[in-house]
Design an enzyme around this catalytic site. Structure first.
Site, short mmCIF file in Angstrom:
data_model
loop_
_atom_site.label_atom_id
_atom_site.label_comp_id
_atom_site.label_asym_id
_atom_site.label_seq_id
_atom_site.Cartn_x
_atom_site.Cartn_y
_atom_site.Cartn_z
N GLY A 101 129.63 20.24 7.92
CA GLY A 101 128.98 21.23 7.07
C GLY A 101 127.48 21.33 7.28
N GLU A 142 131.98 24.95 10.97
CA GLU A 142 132.05 25.59 9.65
C GLU A 142 131.09 26.77 9.58
OE1 GLU A 142 131.83 22.81 6.39
OE2 GLU A 142 132.93 21.30 7.50
N TYR A 260 135.73 13.59 -4.23
CA TYR A 260 134.50 13.91 -4.97
C TYR A 260 134.81 15.09 -5.86
CZ TYR A 260 134.03 17.90 -1.85
OH TYR A 260 134.26 19.07 -1.18
N TRP A 349 138.37 13.51 2.35
CA TRP A 349 136.93 13.61 2.56
C TRP A 349 136.29 13.04 1.30
CZ3 TRP A 349 133.42 14.20 6.24
CH2 TRP A 349 132.08 14.21 5.81
#
Ligand code: NAG
Ligand code: NAG
Ligand code: NAG
Ligand code: NAG
Ligand code: NAG
Ligand code: NAG
Ligand code: NAG
Ligand code: NAG
Ligand code: NAG
Length: 363
Positions: A101, A142, A260, A349
């Site tokens: 990212g 991305e 997360y 992730w």
């Protein structure tokens, strides 16, 4: 006669029992996790027995030479990553993930647009993977954002696969695995991924089925990684369905699980459900917060926890702070979903956000 019918009935019951057990014992082939050293977790601290594949994130693409390189600050841990994680689990496979990212998508776009720059990317990625003992490579662009870029991605994948196969043949090694981290859906804001080229050339895709709601782009609370979302098209299930309808086999799909969540500041502490009004991020500048920190927050603030089975998301709140995330119930529902749909597996992730390997060991 009655006896015969009874016997047929018994056979049928046994058959049902067999079906039940086969379904119950169904396993996925890929239980993967990304390791991102900025999390603070050392590679030696990964409980690699919990994974079939570990992805080391990220290598860079040089914007001038288009060669894949490891940032100098990560040279040592990346070069010993495979050896390190295989100490606890000799059969774990490792992939070097490229991009992420934080990488500039335009570098990928220009790399993929020319034969010579694709060639630099491909040959340098293969040498890097081989020199450090990785079992494969993962492309994390991305995102390709127009139809030309998607076509060029297809060309890149064809040439990458051809090069990987020919390297394996000439060296008598097992071919490197090739995967790519992709948007949750086949349809990236009306630009379509080249499914046929993906299907022909990649071992699998890692579907990033998260970031659906966050304080940076949603003024209401929401399930950041909803599996279902009856009020809206954005969900893990709608993405998986779109990928399969585009022609990709479920056996090439690995579902992303976020370790997360996102924290918002509620406008009204008494309005604390899903889709409640907020006035910005809480806890961190973009609201993102890792699972182990969420557990600490809940403990320190005696926050109220809720699991919503309709959307498949957990959330918690205390005062005006509201956090949407995946706890063990969401993770186990998604793992069952992956098995039920016959997906190749699931990935996390990122493993450094787990708390005492709780989510990683949730089946
Ligand atoms: C690693 O995972 C295995 C399998 O669940 C478990 O038995 C072991 O205790 C874990 N080790 C650590 C250090 O958490
Ligand atoms: C890219 O490669 C060139 C040529 O080797 C080098 O001079 C440059 O510093 C590299 N860029 C980065 C960001 O590492
Ligand atoms: C796609 O993006 C590239 C930049 O990466 C640009 O040069 C090109 O003109 C765009 N093509 C279309 C069809 O929009
Ligand atoms: C593109 O590059 C590859 C090597 O990476 C080569 O095999 C192929 O022939 C090239 N194709 C064209 C059209 O130049
Ligand atoms: C992608 O796959 C399709 C179908 O197999 C093929 O016709 C096309 O040439 C491929 N695209 C590229 C860029 O290789
Ligand atoms: C959170 O929202 C409340 C109103 O509900 C407001 O009083 C408070 O200042 C906000 N806090 C932050 C950190 O924005
Ligand atoms: C924690 O919250 C619950 C209600 O959610 C309440 O019953 C309990 O008294 C609270 N405990 C503390 C120590 O504040
Ligand atoms: C779960 O969320 C959905 C969507 O907002 C809502 O309609 C439903 O009432 C919630 N379920 C529970 C048990 O709160
Ligand atoms: C971590 O998990 C193990 C079991 O996997 C458990 O025995 C241990 O108490 C846990 N440690 C903490 C600090 O929660």
């Amino acid at each position: 006669m009655a006896c015969k019918i009874f016997s047929a009935f018994l056979t049928f019951l046994l058959f049902l029992l067999h079906l039940h057990f086969s379904a119950g014992l169904q396993q996925t082939d890929v239980q993967a996790g990304y390791w991102f050293p900025a999390s603070g977790l050392l590679a030696s601290g990964i409980n690699s027995t919990l994974f079939t594949h570990l992805l080391c994130a990220f290598a860079d693409v040089n914007s001038t030479t288009y060669q894949v390189t490891i940032p100098s600050s990560n040279q040592a841990p990346f070069s010993s990553f495979t050896q390190t994680v295989q100490k606890k689990n000799p059969s774990v496979k490792t992939l070097l993930s490229i991009g992420g990212g934080g990488a500039n998508p335009e570098t990928f776009a220009s790399m993929a647009s020319q034969n010579s720059s694709r060639g630099s990317f491909i040959s340098s990625s293969i040498s890097l993977a081989r020199s450090y003992g990785f079992s494969g490579l993962d492309l994390d662009w991305e995102y390709p954002s127009n139809s030309t870029q998607m076509t060029n991605l297809g060309t890149l994948l064809n040439e990458w696969r051809a090069a990987v196969d020919s390297e394996a043949e000439s060296t008598n090694n097992k071919a490197l695995l090739l995967s790519a981290a992709v948007f949750y859906s086949w349809n990236y804001y009306s630009v379509l991924y080249p499914t046929q080229n993906i299907s022909n050339n990649l071992d699998w895709i890692n579907i990033m089925a998260y970031d659906f709601y966050g304080p940076g782009w949603s003024s209401v609370t929401g399930p950041p990684a909803a599996l279902y979302n009856p009020g809206n098209q954005v969900s893990g299930d709608s993405g998986i369905t779109a990928w399969i309808q585009s022609g990709l086999s479920a056996k090439q799909i690995v579902l992303g699980l976020p370790f997360y969540g996102y924290a918002w500041n509620l406008t009204n502490a008494n309005n604390h459900g899903l889709f409640a009004p907020t006035n910005g991020a809480a806890i961190s500048s973009d609201g993102s917060i890792g699972y182990s920190e969420i557990l600490s927050y809940i403990k320190q603030n005696n926050a109220t926890k809720v699991f919503n089975a309709t959307v498949v998301s957990d959330y918690c709140y205390s005062g005006t702070t509201w956090i949407g995330y995946d706890d063990t119930q969401s993770i186990s529902t998604k793992v069952s979903y992956a098995k039920g749909k016959g997906l190749l597996g699931y990935f996390a992730w990122q493993v450094g956000d787990d708390s005492n390997w709780t989510l990683s060991s949730t089946g």
